[in-house]
Motif scaffolding. Structure first.
Motif, PDB file in Angstrom:
ATOM      1  N   PRO A  32       0.695  -1.217   0.016  1.00 55.57           N
ATOM      2  CA  PRO A  32       0.013   0.042   0.038  1.00 55.57           C
ATOM      3  C   PRO A  32       0.875   1.164   0.097  1.00 55.57           C
ATOM      4  O   PRO A  32       1.946   1.263   0.685  1.00 55.57           O
ATOM      5  CB  PRO A  32      -0.986  -0.284   1.367  1.00 55.57           C
ATOM      6  N   GLU A  33       0.359   2.257  -0.673  1.00 60.94           N
ATOM      7  CA  GLU A  33       0.900   3.509  -0.838  1.00 60.94           C
ATOM      8  C   GLU A  33       0.021   4.887  -1.432  1.00 60.94           C
ATOM      9  O   GLU A  33      -0.901   4.533  -1.698  1.00 60.94           O
ATOM     10  CB  GLU A  33       2.006   3.340  -2.166  1.00 60.94           C
ATOM     11  N   GLU A  34       0.264   5.766  -0.688  1.00 59.33           N
ATOM     12  CA  GLU A  34      -0.502   6.784  -0.536  1.00 59.33           C
ATOM     13  C   GLU A  34      -0.057   7.621  -1.983  1.00 59.33           C
ATOM     14  O   GLU A  34       0.969   7.697  -2.304  1.00 59.33           O
ATOM     15  CB  GLU A  34      -0.350   7.782   0.614  1.00 59.33           C
ATOM     16  N   THR A  71      -5.177   5.441  -1.734  1.00 65.81           N
ATOM     17  CA  THR A  71      -4.137   4.269  -1.288  1.00 65.81           C
ATOM     18  C   THR A  71      -4.160   3.223  -2.163  1.00 65.81           C
ATOM     19  O   THR A  71      -5.356   2.607  -2.475  1.00 65.81           O
ATOM     20  CB  THR A  71      -4.404   3.736   0.071  1.00 65.81           C
ATOM     21  N   SER A  80      -2.590  -0.609  -3.622  1.00 67.34           N
ATOM     22  CA  SER A  80      -1.479  -1.759  -3.539  1.00 67.34           C
ATOM     23  C   SER A  80      -1.834  -2.734  -4.833  1.00 67.34           C
ATOM     24  O   SER A  80      -2.868  -2.721  -5.627  1.00 67.34           O
ATOM     25  CB  SER A  80      -1.674  -2.480  -2.532  1.00 67.34           C
ATOM     26  N   SER A  98      -8.292   2.305  -2.082  1.00 62.19           N
ATOM     27  CA  SER A  98      -9.175   2.987  -1.339  1.00 62.19           C
ATOM     28  C   SER A  98     -10.113   3.757  -2.339  1.00 62.19           C
ATOM     29  O   SER A  98      -9.422   4.078  -3.538  1.00 62.19           O
ATOM     30  CB  SER A  98      -8.511   3.994  -0.419  1.00 62.19           C
TER      31      SER A  98
END
Length: 129
Positions: A101-103, A109, A111, A125
Motif C-alpha cells: 500500500p502506498e498513498e 491508497t 496496492s 481505497s
C-alpha cells in the motif's frame, strides 16, 4: 452503451472462485453446473470467471493466465476502506505481493497483488476528494 461485466478465462473456475472468496472476501453469485462459468458479487458490474475451454467452445483463442507468467496487460481493482488490512489478508490467503500500500498524490491508497492465476489485482481505497 454501458459496461456489463468482465470475464477472466482461467484454468480452474472453482479454485478461482474459492480463492477470491478467501483472499478478497467476495461472495459467489452463481456457478454454472458445468463448472465452466461463475459470477462473483461485486456490485452493479459482475466479475466473472470462465474456463479456458469455454473460450475454445466459442471458437476463441486466449493466452492462458498463469501465476509464473508475466501478467496480461489489464488489471481488476477492488475498492475498500482499509487497503493495508485487505492487502495483508490477500497475501495471507495466497495472493502474491507485488506493491505494498502506498498513498498517491490524488488522495488514494493503492496496492497490487497477483491472484492464483497470475492476474493483476489492485486493492485501492476510494479516491478522496
Amino acid at each position: 452503451m454501458k459496461f456489463g461485466y468482465t470475464i477472466i478465462y482461467v484454468k480452474n473456475v472453482l479454485e478461482t472462485v474459492a480463492f477470491y472468496e478467501q483472499a478478497f472476501g467476495l461472495s459467489r453469485r452463481f456457478i454454472h453446473e458445468s463448472n465452466l462459468y461463475a459470477e462473483m458479487e461485486t456490485g452493479d458490474t459482475a466479475l466473472t470467471f470462465a474456463g479456458e475451454e469455454a473460450a475454445e467452445l466459442s471458437g476463441l483463442a486466449v493466452a492462458p493466465n498463469r501465476k509464473d507468467n508475466l501478467s496480461a496487460g489489464w488489471e481488476i481493482c477492488l475498492v475498500c476502506e482499509n487497503v493495508a488490512t485487505a492487502y495483508s489478508h490477500a497475501i495471507n490467503n495466497g495472493a502474491t505481493p507485488l506493491l505494498p500500500p502506498e498513498e498517491k498524490p490524488w488522495n488514494q491508497t493503492v496496492s497490487y497483488v497477483k491472484d492464483l492465476n497470475g492476474c493483476l489485482v489492485e486493492i485501492a481505497s476510494p479516491v478522496r476528494k
